[in-house]
Design an enzyme around this catalytic site. Sequence first.
Site, PDB file in Angstrom:
ATOM      1  CB  CYS A   2      37.644 -22.291  12.922  1.00 32.11           C
ATOM      2  SG  CYS A   2      36.667 -23.711  12.461  1.00 32.11           S
ATOM      3  NE  ARG A  29      41.633 -18.626  10.317  1.00 31.91           N
ATOM      4  CZ  ARG A  29      42.560 -19.234   9.564  1.00 31.91           C
ATOM      5  NH1 ARG A  29      43.221 -18.545   8.663  1.00 31.91           N
ATOM      6  NH2 ARG A  29      42.808 -20.516   9.693  1.00 31.91           N
ATOM      7  CD1 TRP A  76      34.310 -24.013   6.906  1.00 30.21           C
ATOM      8  CD2 TRP A  76      33.347 -22.034   6.604  1.00 30.21           C
ATOM      9  NE1 TRP A  76      33.766 -24.018   5.665  1.00 30.21           N
ATOM     10  CE2 TRP A  76      33.163 -22.830   5.433  1.00 30.21           C
ATOM     11  CE3 TRP A  76      32.824 -20.771   6.620  1.00 30.21           C
ATOM     12  CZ2 TRP A  76      32.474 -22.367   4.314  1.00 30.21           C
ATOM     13  CZ3 TRP A  76      32.130 -20.313   5.503  1.00 30.21           C
ATOM     14  CH2 TRP A  76      31.972 -21.107   4.385  1.00 30.21           C
ATOM     15  CG  ASN A 102      41.349 -23.950  12.090  1.00 33.84           C
ATOM     16  OD1 ASN A 102      40.462 -24.535  11.468  1.00 33.84           O
ATOM     17  ND2 ASN A 102      42.253 -23.196  11.496  1.00 33.84           N
ATOM     18  N   GLY A 103      40.871 -27.350  12.582  1.00 30.01           N
ATOM     19  CA  GLY A 103      41.477 -28.499  11.889  1.00 30.01           C
ATOM     20  C   GLY A 103      40.494 -29.654  11.883  1.00 30.01           C
ATOM     21  CD  GLU A 482      36.070 -22.808 -13.457  1.00 30.13           C
ATOM     22  OE1 GLU A 482      34.899 -22.793 -13.883  1.00 30.13           O
ATOM     23  OE2 GLU A 482      36.474 -22.035 -12.574  1.00 30.13           O
ATOM     24  CE  LYS A 486      37.449 -19.044 -11.236  1.00 29.41           C
ATOM     25  NZ  LYS A 486      36.192 -19.502 -11.562  1.00 29.41           N
ATOM     26  CD  GLU A 489      34.323 -16.014 -12.465  1.00 29.72           C
ATOM     27  OE1 GLU A 489      33.219 -15.684 -12.012  1.00 29.72           O
ATOM     28  OE2 GLU A 489      34.854 -17.085 -12.174  1.00 29.72           O
ATOM     29  CG  HIS A 505      32.057 -27.585 -37.903  1.00 33.86           C
ATOM     30  ND1 HIS A 505      31.709 -28.192 -39.090  1.00 33.86           N
ATOM     31  CD2 HIS A 505      32.807 -28.502 -37.239  1.00 33.86           C
ATOM     32  CE1 HIS A 505      32.177 -29.423 -39.119  1.00 33.86           C
ATOM     33  NE2 HIS A 505      32.851 -29.635 -38.006  1.00 33.86           N
ATOM     34  CE  LYS A 604      32.886 -17.594  -3.303  1.00 43.74           C
ATOM     35  NZ  LYS A 604      33.738 -18.073  -4.413  1.00 43.74           N
TER      36      LYS A 604
END
Length: 609
Positions: A2, A29, A76, A102-103, A482, A486, A489, A505, A604
């Site tokens: 946050c 944040r 958040w 925050n936490g 993945e 990465k 993209e 093959h 996103k």
Amino acid sequence: MCGIIAITTSSKANVSKMITTSLKKLEYRGYDSVGIATINNGKVEMLKDVGTIDKVNKRLSLENLQGTIGIGHTRWATHGAISRENAHPHSDCTGNIIVVHNGIIENYLELRNTLQENGHNFSSETDSEVIAHLMEEELKQFNQNLSMINAFKRVLTKIEGTYAITLIHSGEPDTIFLARKDSPLVIGVREDTKFAASDIPAFLEYTKKVIVLKNGEIATLTPQAVYIEKNGFRVQPKPVIISWTAESAQKSGYPHFMLKEIHEQPIALKNTLNTNPAEIMKASNKILEAERIIFLACGTSYHAGLTGYYQFQRILGKKPLYKVIASEYETYSHLIDEDTLIIAISQSGETLDVMKGLTPARKLGASIVSVVNVIDSSIPRYSHISLYTKAGPEIGVAATKTHTAQVALLARLALQVEHDIGLMSATEFTHIIEDLNTLTPQITRLIINQNEFKAKQLASKITNQNHAYFLARGYNMPIALEGALKLKEISYIHAEAFPAGESKHGPIAIVEPDFPVIMIAPNDWTAQKMLSNTEEMRARGAYIISVTEQDHRIIKRSDYSFILPEVTIPLLRPITHILPLQMLAYYTAVQRGFDPDKPKNLAKTVTVE
Ligand code: AGP
């Protein structure tokens, strides 16, 4: 994650306008709700609501609050829905004590129960609100004969978990109380004004003189003075002059959000694994009750789902499991009925391809467990159970910390199922969960620190390539997929992943000298065969990059190796082995002159079909 800001001033400045401006700088944040509280002539004034800063300011005129001291927060959500009641700031029963936090307070439920037994009334479902009531309780117990700072210190001894706290009390209307443990808090110093914030961008336009509060330190700010102590001893503040621009400060000095988020993975994993066991157990029951299970996701989240698919395949024996790219849902819709469980994985919780699968599935009676990073997003609203990764907002379009957090949460769920079906004793289960929770952040931090420079060096060797292969076998395939995504993209090199045994093959036909081939080769049952696949690629002059655990046989046959510490929990390999590949993709993109945070043609959150 946050955004916190607190300001106390002896100037005639409008504190609430400064706070609103600062919150805007902290919106990266968190942005699901926002609030401000000030003290004006000894009385608290507070406004807060759901929505972004601009929307709430327009609706409530936040900047009209009067007073020369105030605190603000942009949220958040990690505990509790996105609602006005759960928006910070929070107050005690009297309304004289105001706090933003925050936490994650790990023992908040027991603290809340004890406080409620002592007559405290709570107005939110957040963990943060307990701080205000604890402060009220301390002052009450000593009939207000306890100094504020000592009451504050007593409160901190009761809290377990991570926190950045700023607190004000109408009884000391020019003092801000602050403390931090594992969540950031920085102090801004100006002659007649003092600031406290989660991050430097919040006050950079007002002052470049900064004191970074360290873990375990407690401080008080008045317009004229900063007082810091640790373990009861005075700490001499050491201000530094910041040369960052406001934008670079939002990235905490990193050149891009993606690199910042790669480095945030240890704390993102620590917070994610500090999950509510009850929710995990409920999800485990759903898995055991289901006749078949469909893993449903897109892109990087699909790769995380694949790690879950392989883990559950190992545990659940003959139970039918399906791995479905969400846009291909129709191909599997005949499987959906009341005995089907869908495990939907999505960092945004808004991906339309996933929603397009969940909507009909819900109508057909399927159960839905979701693994999501954004509380109260659309996918959790369609889910019977939502397990939250606590990675904080991810700004970079290329998912990194949310991916490894998804993998960790699925690994935690797999261990729960393994225990619940009797494949693991209670003692073994307790120990492996302890190891998972402590080892994961530690090994992640170690690997990032040990391999970042190598990734940067290696990037310069593949920067001029147009193609790359990522090879693996068995349940290491999600790592290869993945790693390829990465690189593809953000650097736009055409990267492809496939099982190493498939090379002969067809795919090996295009391999020529210097063709980069990344071999995912942990010290598991695939090692020997990966060795042979490495030889066949070397024979054609490929440039071999291996990601391995001290396997000297493959290291000797590689042009470049990322050598990782061997994991004692195999479930961690999709996390440990993807870290160097995230950094390789990042540095390759940068060296090719692209902005990794904003790759072309990508968003996103994909809310189109
Ligand atoms: C991640 O690097 C990609 N940008 C993308 O594939 C992403 O994982 C995919 O769009 C799914 O998003 P979600 O996790 O928000 O559902």
